[in-house]
Scaffold this motif. Structure first.
Motif, PDB file in Angstrom:
ATOM      1  N   ARG A 141      -1.950 -34.130   2.273  1.00 31.91           N
ATOM      2  CA  ARG A 141      -3.141 -33.809   3.068  1.00 31.91           C
ATOM      3  C   ARG A 141      -4.273 -33.220   2.237  1.00 31.91           C
ATOM      4  NH1 ARG A 141      -0.707 -31.084   8.651  1.00 31.91           N
ATOM      5  NH2 ARG A 141      -0.343 -33.068   9.743  1.00 31.91           N
ATOM      6  N   GLN A 195       3.986 -33.174   3.224  1.00 26.82           N
ATOM      7  CA  GLN A 195       2.861 -33.401   4.133  1.00 26.82           C
ATOM      8  C   GLN A 195       1.618 -32.632   3.692  1.00 26.82           C
ATOM      9  OE1 GLN A 195       3.589 -33.975   8.468  1.00 26.82           O
ATOM     10  NE2 GLN A 195       2.610 -31.982   8.666  1.00 26.82           N
ATOM     11  N   GLU A 196       1.794 -31.375   3.351  1.00 24.28           N
ATOM     12  CA  GLU A 196       0.623 -30.565   2.969  1.00 24.28           C
ATOM     13  C   GLU A 196       0.111 -30.955   1.589  1.00 24.28           C
ATOM     14  OE1 GLU A 196      -0.668 -27.397   4.535  1.00 24.28           O
ATOM     15  OE2 GLU A 196       1.058 -26.641   5.638  1.00 24.28           O
ATOM     16  N   THR A 232      -0.508 -21.378   3.280  1.00 24.67           N
ATOM     17  CA  THR A 232      -0.908 -22.790   3.271  1.00 24.67           C
ATOM     18  C   THR A 232      -2.240 -22.969   2.536  1.00 24.67           C
ATOM     19  OG1 THR A 232      -1.870 -22.447   5.463  1.00 24.67           O
ATOM     20  CG2 THR A 232       0.317 -23.431   5.376  1.00 24.67           C
ATOM     21  N   GLU A 233      -3.125 -22.011   2.685  1.00 24.05           N
ATOM     22  CA  GLU A 233      -4.425 -22.121   2.012  1.00 24.05           C
ATOM     23  C   GLU A 233      -4.275 -22.023   0.495  1.00 24.05           C
ATOM     24  OE1 GLU A 233      -6.307 -19.016   4.231  1.00 24.05           O
ATOM     25  OE2 GLU A 233      -7.671 -20.404   5.264  1.00 24.05           O
ATOM     26  N   PRO A 264      -6.306 -35.409   7.473  1.00 23.38           N
ATOM     27  CA  PRO A 264      -5.029 -34.673   7.480  1.00 23.38           C
ATOM     28  C   PRO A 264      -4.156 -34.970   8.693  1.00 23.38           C
ATOM     29  CG  PRO A 264      -6.853 -33.200   6.939  1.00 23.38           C
ATOM     30  CD  PRO A 264      -7.463 -34.527   7.263  1.00 23.38           C
ATOM     31  N   GLU A 265      -4.774 -35.098   9.867  1.00 23.05           N
ATOM     32  CA  GLU A 265      -3.964 -35.305  11.077  1.00 23.05           C
ATOM     33  C   GLU A 265      -3.317 -36.682  11.120  1.00 23.05           C
ATOM     34  OE1 GLU A 265      -7.266 -34.730  10.925  1.00 23.05           O
ATOM     35  OE2 GLU A 265      -8.346 -35.579  12.646  1.00 23.05           O
TER      36      GLU A 265
END
Lengths: 359, 359
Positions: free
Chosen positions: A210, A206-207, A153-154, A221-222
């Motif tokens: 974000r 989503q990512e 993810t990073e 992000p949330e």
């Protein structure tokens, strides 16, 4: 540009969800953020022309936040949801996230000499738009698999950031984040200044969203709900990572939007903003608006109509124009909007200004 | 009571996730909420004995919130995650949500005469604890399917509310919501008063916990991350509903906890609180604490050890006691805790008071 103009609804869902985009003018947004928090005196929606759309936003905020109002809503329940592509930023000629994916294919090609002979990559590399417009779900999933998965993810966040800070959108030759709609930024800011939490509820990744939502929209992000692929926890190296797998997890589009809202927020929105809905309602914002309205009381449902070829783009049956397959505003959705008294925002007539930099 | 003492880890995962619980003393929590927001002067953690555990909480808040601290954390990033069962409320002899499910089977039995002859329902109705302790994953899924699915999200919320407001927990003969841990309520409140957002990250059902989380813990639905089943949008009646389907969607347990945190929050916690971890780490809080710690800087990782048979319960290998299969604190987790300097909270020694009503 005709990438992705196939009309298969399944294909449309895929493109709209996995291969979706993002945008907003960094400096201008900051200015809005700084000033909007005060929201005292003056016009909170200066980029809107007077008319029913602007009046509806103002009336909604008054109805839900004035203690004496019979439609008053407690602060804890003040939730507004916004589609991204076509509602908060430009989605034409193709969703930014799809642009990102195609660009990634090009960048990765030297390590994959076999792609020159192998579709769907071959067509992408050859810039064969006719072939790309016929890509199937499986084709797009192959592209997503190599461009969005197989990394942590990073690492993915880093790649998105590199792209979003440099890639230019067609026609305007500006960053994608410059193509955010100033009037919508003002609405988000106005709602937040009045105790609403503003969520992005996007068919896009989503990512992906974000990675820039806070900077561009002031949305942390949330508060971004979107489509996602499977991630797996991996601590085999002693430094834990979440690995992105080439497998769909959740499709936040069409009927998936109320599902995502319930899953991630757990409360029904008081207001919802979208711009699209296919004729079969399988993709787009129709159900998000339906679900919002079904809560009763003061609810605000709005749809952005792209009818401004001069300042942005004009497309789709609701504008009496061809459906390009990207951000379809179908006649069926227009019928629903009329029946349910959802407010259609005409970009041409309701918006004094479109982009932060475009007076 | 031996319900659910099978040691199969797959089975444990299932019970911990789908059949999990909830609790807290309504009035007392309200008192804490009212007073904690001020957090000015006095001891913010009056139910804690002085010692390394209490000192660690105080030092963490100081380190992350004092501007001059080298470990200062911006307010936007102040996130703390809490397991529920065994961390925020009592999980013995069986997770409250499992109690809820078994009770529902009893209540629904008159409409299902065939259950008298058909396992797993037959054993539940006969109160055959030996048989229940051997229930497989499939058995539990059958129970979840009839007790948690086949209805709308609204109907489910109503059923949970009816149960939680009346059902009494064993031994104490009090509402489940009376069995919340006063010291943990104080920590949550103290963190919130210092700008942290407190999330519940539970293996239990997300919608189950959301039904009471605000009232009991001061945690709104959108800050509850848990296990979930598939829901589908259905507007066939003209009044849209989200139908709960008998199919697992997301398992927020073990390695699923960091996945859920990333999916729902999109940020790494600065602090994480748990109480369990099976020997194979497939269920429990181990990965949530690992993931939290891997972020570097000021991080707080704490585990509640149930070693107070007199005031609550004592169980599990880490307390030198048998593993009942419910809320396992394995020796492997204790080894990890020691190696990583995670702080083990002894209920017996660190907590002056356990429940809000129990001085």
């Amino acid at each position: 540009m005709k990438i992705g103009s196939s009309r298969s609804s399944f294909n449309n869902v895929s493109r709209r969800t996995f291969l979706s985009t993002s945008a907003a003018a960094l400096l201008s947004v900051r200015a809005v953020t700084a000033k909007g928090e005060q929201a005292s005196g003056g016009d909170p929606l200066p980029s809107w022309n007077d008319g029913p759309a602007k009046a509806a936003v103002l009336a909604f905020v008054r109805d839900t936040t004035e203690k004496s109002s019979p439609k008053y809503v407690e602060k804890a329940d003040r939730i507004a949801t916004f589609d991204q592509d076509g509602t908060l930023w430009t989605e034409h000629p193709l969703y930014g996230q799809a642009m990102f994916a195609l660009k990634r294919v090009g960048k990765m090609a030297p390590e994959h000499p076999e792609w020159k002979q192998k579709d769907p990559f071959k067509s992408v590399l050859a810039g064969d738009r006719a072939a790309m417009s016929k890509f199937t779900e499986t084709d797009w999933l192959q592209i997503v698999a190599v461009t969005h998965a197989g990394m942590s993810t990073e690492a993915f966040e880093g790649i998105v950031n590199d792209w979003i800070k440099t890639a230019k959108a067609p026609r305007f030759d500006r960053l994608y984040t410059d193509l955010v709609f100033q009037p919508m930024l003002e609405v988000m800011q106005y709602l937040r200044a009045n105790g609403f939490r503003t969520y992005i509820v996007t068919g896009g990744g989503q990512e992906f969203v974000r990675a820039y939502s806070e900077r561009v929209y002031g949305v942390p992000p949330e508060h971004v709900v979107g489509s996602s692929i499977v991630t797996n926890y991996d601590n085999s190296s002693g430094k834990p990572v979440l690995m992105r797998e080439p497998k769909p997890f959740f499709i936040d589009d069409g009927p998936g939007k109320p599902v995502g809202i319930n899953l991630f927020i757990g409360k029904r929105p008081q207001a919802a903003f979208g711009n699209s809905g296919s004729a079969d309602f399988k993709s787009g914002d129709t159900q998000m608006l339906e679900w919002t309205q079904a809560g009763g009381g003061a609810r605000l449902m709005m749809l952005v109509l792209h009818d401004d070829e001069k300042r942005e783009y004009a497309y789709g049956p609701a504008a009496g124009l061809p459906d390009t397959g990207v951000g379809t505003f179908s006649e069926a959705l227009l019928t629903e909007a009329t029946k349910n008294a959802w407010i259609v925002i005409s970009m041409k007539n309701d918006w004094k200004q479109i982009f932060p930099w475009q007076k």
